[in-house]
Enzyme design. Structure first.
Site, PDB file in Angstrom:
ATOM      1  CG  ASP A 180       0.813  -0.577  -5.755  1.00  7.98           C
ATOM      2  OD1 ASP A 180       0.900  -0.623  -4.518  1.00  7.98           O
ATOM      3  OD2 ASP A 180       0.625   0.479  -6.382  1.00  7.98           O
TER       4      ASP A 180
ATOM      5  CE  LYS B 189      -1.294 -23.066   1.516  1.00 10.30           C
ATOM      6  NZ  LYS B 189      -0.247 -24.075   1.176  1.00 10.30           N
ATOM      7  CG  MET B 190      -8.528 -17.958   0.435  1.00  6.83           C
ATOM      8  SD  MET B 190      -9.208 -16.334   0.900  1.00  6.83           S
ATOM      9  CE  MET B 190      -7.841 -15.648   1.849  1.00  6.83           C
TER      10      MET B 190
ATOM     11  CB  ILE C 133       5.854   5.755  -8.608  1.00  3.75           C
ATOM     12  CG1 ILE C 133       7.229   6.019  -7.974  1.00  3.75           C
ATOM     13  CG2 ILE C 133       5.947   4.644  -9.648  1.00  3.75           C
ATOM     14  CD1 ILE C 133       7.768   4.870  -7.152  1.00  3.75           C
TER      15      ILE C 133
ATOM     16  CG  LEU D   6     -16.775  15.949  -4.026  1.00  5.12           C
ATOM     17  CD1 LEU D   6     -18.026  16.723  -4.423  1.00  5.12           C
ATOM     18  CD2 LEU D   6     -16.270  16.396  -2.664  1.00  5.12           C
TER      19      LEU D   6
ATOM     20  CG  ASP E 282      -1.918   8.294  -7.232  1.00  2.68           C
ATOM     21  OD1 ASP E 282      -1.877   9.277  -6.465  1.00  2.68           O
ATOM     22  OD2 ASP E 282      -1.725   7.127  -6.856  1.00  2.68           O
TER      23      ASP E 282
END
Length: 309
Positions: free
Chosen positions: A14, A27-28, A42, A224, A255
């Site tokens: 991540d 391009k940022m 995990i 919800l 998670d």
């Protein structure tokens, strides 16, 4: 306290960034770059161990990105069992745009898993020594839809309790395998399970109670979103509204909710106390931008704001 193990069939690296404004073609330049090991199981293990529990991560890892995932898991001091695969571990990105406060999330499908690879994983999982096994996240291409159901049928006769948090056919077949400790669908995932819209809280509660009364799960926690969450159990359904906090990210809220509930149950809290703890943990995860998930100090603070049951 009970020990848990988690299975992540489709883990991620991540990556989170901040930018001032999203612009196509250009391009940022980004800042606040952050890397973390991810994927449902995990993430659950990360929060569970922060709270003081013991967790072992089972996960698939391969390709050029596989060693990077292994290293990230080690950096979080998680106990791990890696199942090697040929395909590359996927990389998921979350981009926070400061100008609007919106978060953009990009998540690849994941590598195709061979029958040999998922069979090897099944063999390792069948030997797992834990009190609770958490089956969390999507199934990558090549893995049969009933995979979580197969794991459940392998482990339940050994007295290992099963927690399920997935979607689509993996969730459907996992629920139908029965005898789960906890299943945590979102409202949309529960609608997929029954094949129809659930427009009212009463309809959601009824479907969740049907799962409990059929013996498929002891607890069904339905999230919800901004509305809150429902817990179905033998004593009947209960509802908790969401906390009115400013969310910086949506990454890992579900998670963290699961990790909080399991931790509370494993330390002897009642089902209702565990539900409140789970709501606090899920809320804690959204306080911080990026991939940080819930922290114990935030959970304890927010727990004071969760309505009593």
């Amino acid at each position: 306290m009970k020990d848990i193990a988690t299975l992540t069939m489709n883990p991620t690296i991540d990556v989170s960034y901040d930018i001032s404004r999203m612009r196509h073609t250009h391009k940022m330049r980004t800042d606040n770059e952050w890397y973390a090991p991810g994927g449902g199981g995990i993430n659950v293990a990360r929060v569970f161990t922060r709270l003081g529990g013991n967790a072992r991560c089972y996960y698939l890892s391969g390709g050029a990105t596989g060693p990077a995932l292994d290293g990230l898991i080690d950096s979080h001091e998680l106990v791990r069992t890696r199942i090697p695969i040929t395909g590359p571990t996927r990389i998921a990105s979350a981009v926070l745009e400061h100008e609007t406060g919106k978060e953009y999330r990009f998540t690849p499908q994941g590598p195709k898993i061979s029958e040999r690879e998922w069979t090897e994983c099944l063999d390792l999982i069948s030997q797992s020594d834990c009190d609770i096994m958490v089956l969390s996240g999507s199934l990558p291409p090549g893995v049969p839809d009933d995979y979580y159901a197969r794991v459940t049928r392998l482990l339940r006769p050994r007295g290992i309790e099963i927690v399920l948090d997935s979607s689509g056919r993996a969730l459907m077949q996992g629920i139908d395998a029965g005898s789960l400790l906890l299943v945590k669908p979102s409202q949309g995932e529960l609608q997929q399970y029954v094949g129809r819209k659930l427009d009212t809280r009463g309809e959601i509660e009824q479907v969740a109670m049907d799962i409990v009364q059929a013996g498929k799960a002891r607890l069904v926690a339905v999230t919800l979103g901004q509305e809150g969450a429902i817990l179905a159990r033998e004593g009947g359904p209960v509802f908790l509204p969401s906390l009115r906090i400013e969310a910086a990210s949506a990454v890992g809220a579900g998670d963290s909710f699961v990790a909080g509930m399991i931790f509370a149950l494993s330390t002897g809290m009642t089902e209702l106390e565990a539900f409140r703890f789970g709501v606090a943990a899920g809320s804690a995860a959204v306080l911080r931008a990026g991939t940080g998930l819930a922290y114990p100090s935030d959970i304890e603070r927010l727990l004071q704001l969760v309505e009593p049951l």
